[in-house]
Design an enzyme around this catalytic site. Structure first.
Site, PDB file in Angstrom:
ATOM      1  N   LYS A 152      30.770  50.693  37.878  1.00 13.32           N
ATOM      2  CA  LYS A 152      31.895  49.976  37.258  1.00 13.32           C
ATOM      3  C   LYS A 152      31.404  48.805  36.395  1.00 13.32           C
ATOM      4  O   LYS A 152      30.209  48.534  36.336  1.00 13.32           O
ATOM      5  CB  LYS A 152      32.867  49.516  38.346  1.00 13.32           C
ATOM      6  CG  LYS A 152      33.417  50.697  39.196  1.00 13.32           C
ATOM      7  CD  LYS A 152      34.404  51.597  38.437  1.00 13.32           C
ATOM      8  CE  LYS A 152      34.559  52.988  39.013  1.00 13.32           C
ATOM      9  NZ  LYS A 152      35.375  53.113  40.199  1.00 13.32           N
TER      10      LYS A 152
HETATM   11  C1  LIG Z   1      36.097  54.025  41.242  1.00  9.76           C
HETATM   12  C2  LIG Z   1      37.553  54.238  41.293  1.00  9.76           C
HETATM   13  C3  LIG Z   1      38.296  53.964  42.448  1.00  9.76           C
HETATM   14  C4  LIG Z   1      37.660  53.644  43.761  1.00  9.76           C
HETATM   15  O1  LIG Z   1      36.876  52.507  43.728  1.00  9.76           O
HETATM   16  P1  LIG Z   1      35.938  52.199  44.998  1.00  9.76           P
HETATM   17  O2  LIG Z   1      35.573  50.764  44.815  1.00  9.76           O
HETATM   18  O3  LIG Z   1      34.755  53.119  44.867  1.00  9.76           O
HETATM   19  O4  LIG Z   1      36.731  52.447  46.210  1.00  9.76           O
HETATM   20  C5  LIG Z   1      39.670  54.076  42.394  1.00  9.76           C
HETATM   21  N1  LIG Z   1      40.296  54.452  41.265  1.00  9.76           N
HETATM   22  C6  LIG Z   1      39.617  54.746  40.141  1.00  9.76           C
HETATM   23  C7  LIG Z   1      40.377  55.123  38.910  1.00  9.76           C
HETATM   24  C8  LIG Z   1      38.217  54.667  40.120  1.00  9.76           C
HETATM   25  O5  LIG Z   1      37.542  54.976  39.013  1.00  9.76           O
END
Ligand SMILES: *Cc1c(COP(=O)(O)O)cnc(C)c1O
Length: 396
Positions: A197
């Site tokens: 991210k």
């Molecule tokens: C990565 C992601 C999540 C989950 O995030 P985590 O921190 O890994 O739990 C939820 N929604 C979307 C759209 C994502 O890309």
């Protein structure tokens, strides 16, 4: 399409230089802070988590924040804290990561999907409206790739039908829509700091809200349902008894994670600028190729440039491109195979092919090219050379 061996020539990057998709940029400041955290000995939830929460809240212009161990935990607790449970329906998009839908299921509620737009890949307000019933409690818009959903329409629907809005901002840390920041439109905004991210803590998440009552519930529910966290229980102010007021979860962030997050967040704008530059470079380099490049950001919005998605269909061709890019030494992603087509949801909710045609069309043709501030100029040129080679070969 030629077979992969025939594509031939020397791979753009040799195997030992394989470009890993989504590799984060970790700098000395993070390393020093994690080391300092280890030396201080407070490695659980403590002062660094509190600082990261405050820094993030200020960055987003929200009144309250709670750091958690993932965005999935944030989505789950956001709904739980709002009282969503069995018998309730929550509307989201099929063009998302499975976590969005799993969090709804974990609350005991029923996920309902509304198709997305082919160009923006974001959920369509008119499709949401078609899915609203007497049981609908909330909408979870996902700001796909960092492009804000049509929040004016979504917020107005929510007002009209008295629904909660919980934003899945996993792609949208830096996103803005008509001067307002993503995550501040609805009741709660949920963010991810997973390794790929825009801000990373290894694993991590954050919720923001202007509702003091909601943040209090989320903090309690995220730490066993206890009334005081360890940091306030064991501080030099003396031992304090805790009380358990819910069967809570173990979703707290640790200071080692926050140590990374503090410095990642301090560099969030610099990293955004780097990704914005790579995005423009890709747009120029791929303009003449037989594929669909991402639409420009809408006027008066800020795109977070989380994913650079290219569409090249049909599925057989796209899958060939995925393999060919791997042979060229470039890691790629697919965002996403639409949620409703995974076996569990088909089996559980009876979802099937044809239910969400736009999401399916995207799912069959999309691929994501590396877009990380860790990419060097040479890496970016390698991605361009490899993708041009492969995309041209794919249509022959
Ligand atoms: C990565 C992601 C999540 C989950 O995030 P985590 O921190 O890994 O739990 C939820 N929604 C979307 C759209 C994502 O890309």
């Amino acid at each position: 399409m030629p077979n992969l061996a025939q594509l031939g020539g020397t791979p753009v990057r040799s195997n030992d230089r394989f470009l890993v998709y989504g590799a984060p940029l970790i700098e000395e400041a993070e390393i020093a802070e994690v080391t300092a955290c280890l030396r201080a000995g407070w490695i659980g939830t403590g002062p660094r988590v509190h600082q990261f929460e405050n820094d993030f809240r200020r960055y987003k212009g929200a009144k309250y924040s709670a750091a958690l161990n993932s965005c999935t935990a944030g989505l789950h607790l956001a709904m739980f804290a709002c009282g969503i449970g069995p018998g309730d329906e929550v509307i989201t998009t099929p063009m998302t990561f499975c976590a969005t839908v799993n969090a709804i299921i974990h609350c005991g509620a029923t996920p309902v999907l509304a198709d997305c737009d082919l160009t923006t890949m974001n959920v369509l307000p008119e499709e949401i409206e078609r899915k609203i019933t007497a049981r609908t409690k909330a909408i979870i818009p996902v700001h796909f790739a960092g492009r804000c959903c049509d929040m004016e329409a979504i917020v107005s629907l929510a007002r009209r039908y008295d629904l909660l809005v919980i934003e899945d901002c996993a792609h949208a840390i830096e996103s803005e829509y008509r001067g307002k920041k993503a995550g501040t439109f609805g009741d709660i905004g949920c963010f991810s700091f997973y390794v790929t991210k825009n801000v990373v803590t290894g694993e991590g998440g954050m919720v923001i809200t202007d509702d003091e009552r909601l943040v209090g519930r989320i903090k309690t529910l995220g730490l066993h349902g206890m009334t005081k966290d360890a940091w306030s229980r064991f501080s030099d102010a003396g031992y304090k008894h805790y009380q358990v007021i819910h069967a809570g979860y173990k979703y707290n962030m640790t200071d080692m994670q926050a140590a990374m997050g503090i410095h990642q967040l301090a560099r969030v704008e610099k990293s955004w600028e780097r990704r914005a530059a790579i995005w423009s470079r890709y747009n120029e380099a791929f303009a003449d190729l037989p594929c669909v490049i991402p639409a420009d950001p809408e006027p008066d919005t800020r795109h977070a440039f989380h994913l650079y998605t290219v569409r090249i269909g049909p599925a057989t061709k796209r899958d060939w491109v995925l393999e060919a890019m791997t042979c060229e030494g470039i890691g790629i992603g697919v965002h996403y195979v639409p949620v409703h087509l995974h076996p569990f949801y088909r089996k559980t909710f009876g979802w099937k092919e044809g239910d969400f045609p736009n999401a399916e069309q995207i799912g069959q043709s999309t691929l994501s090219l590396p877009l990380s501030p860790a990419l060097s100029e040479e890496d970016v040129e390698d991605v361009i050379t490899a993708f041009r080679k492969v995309a041209v070969a794919a249509v022959q």
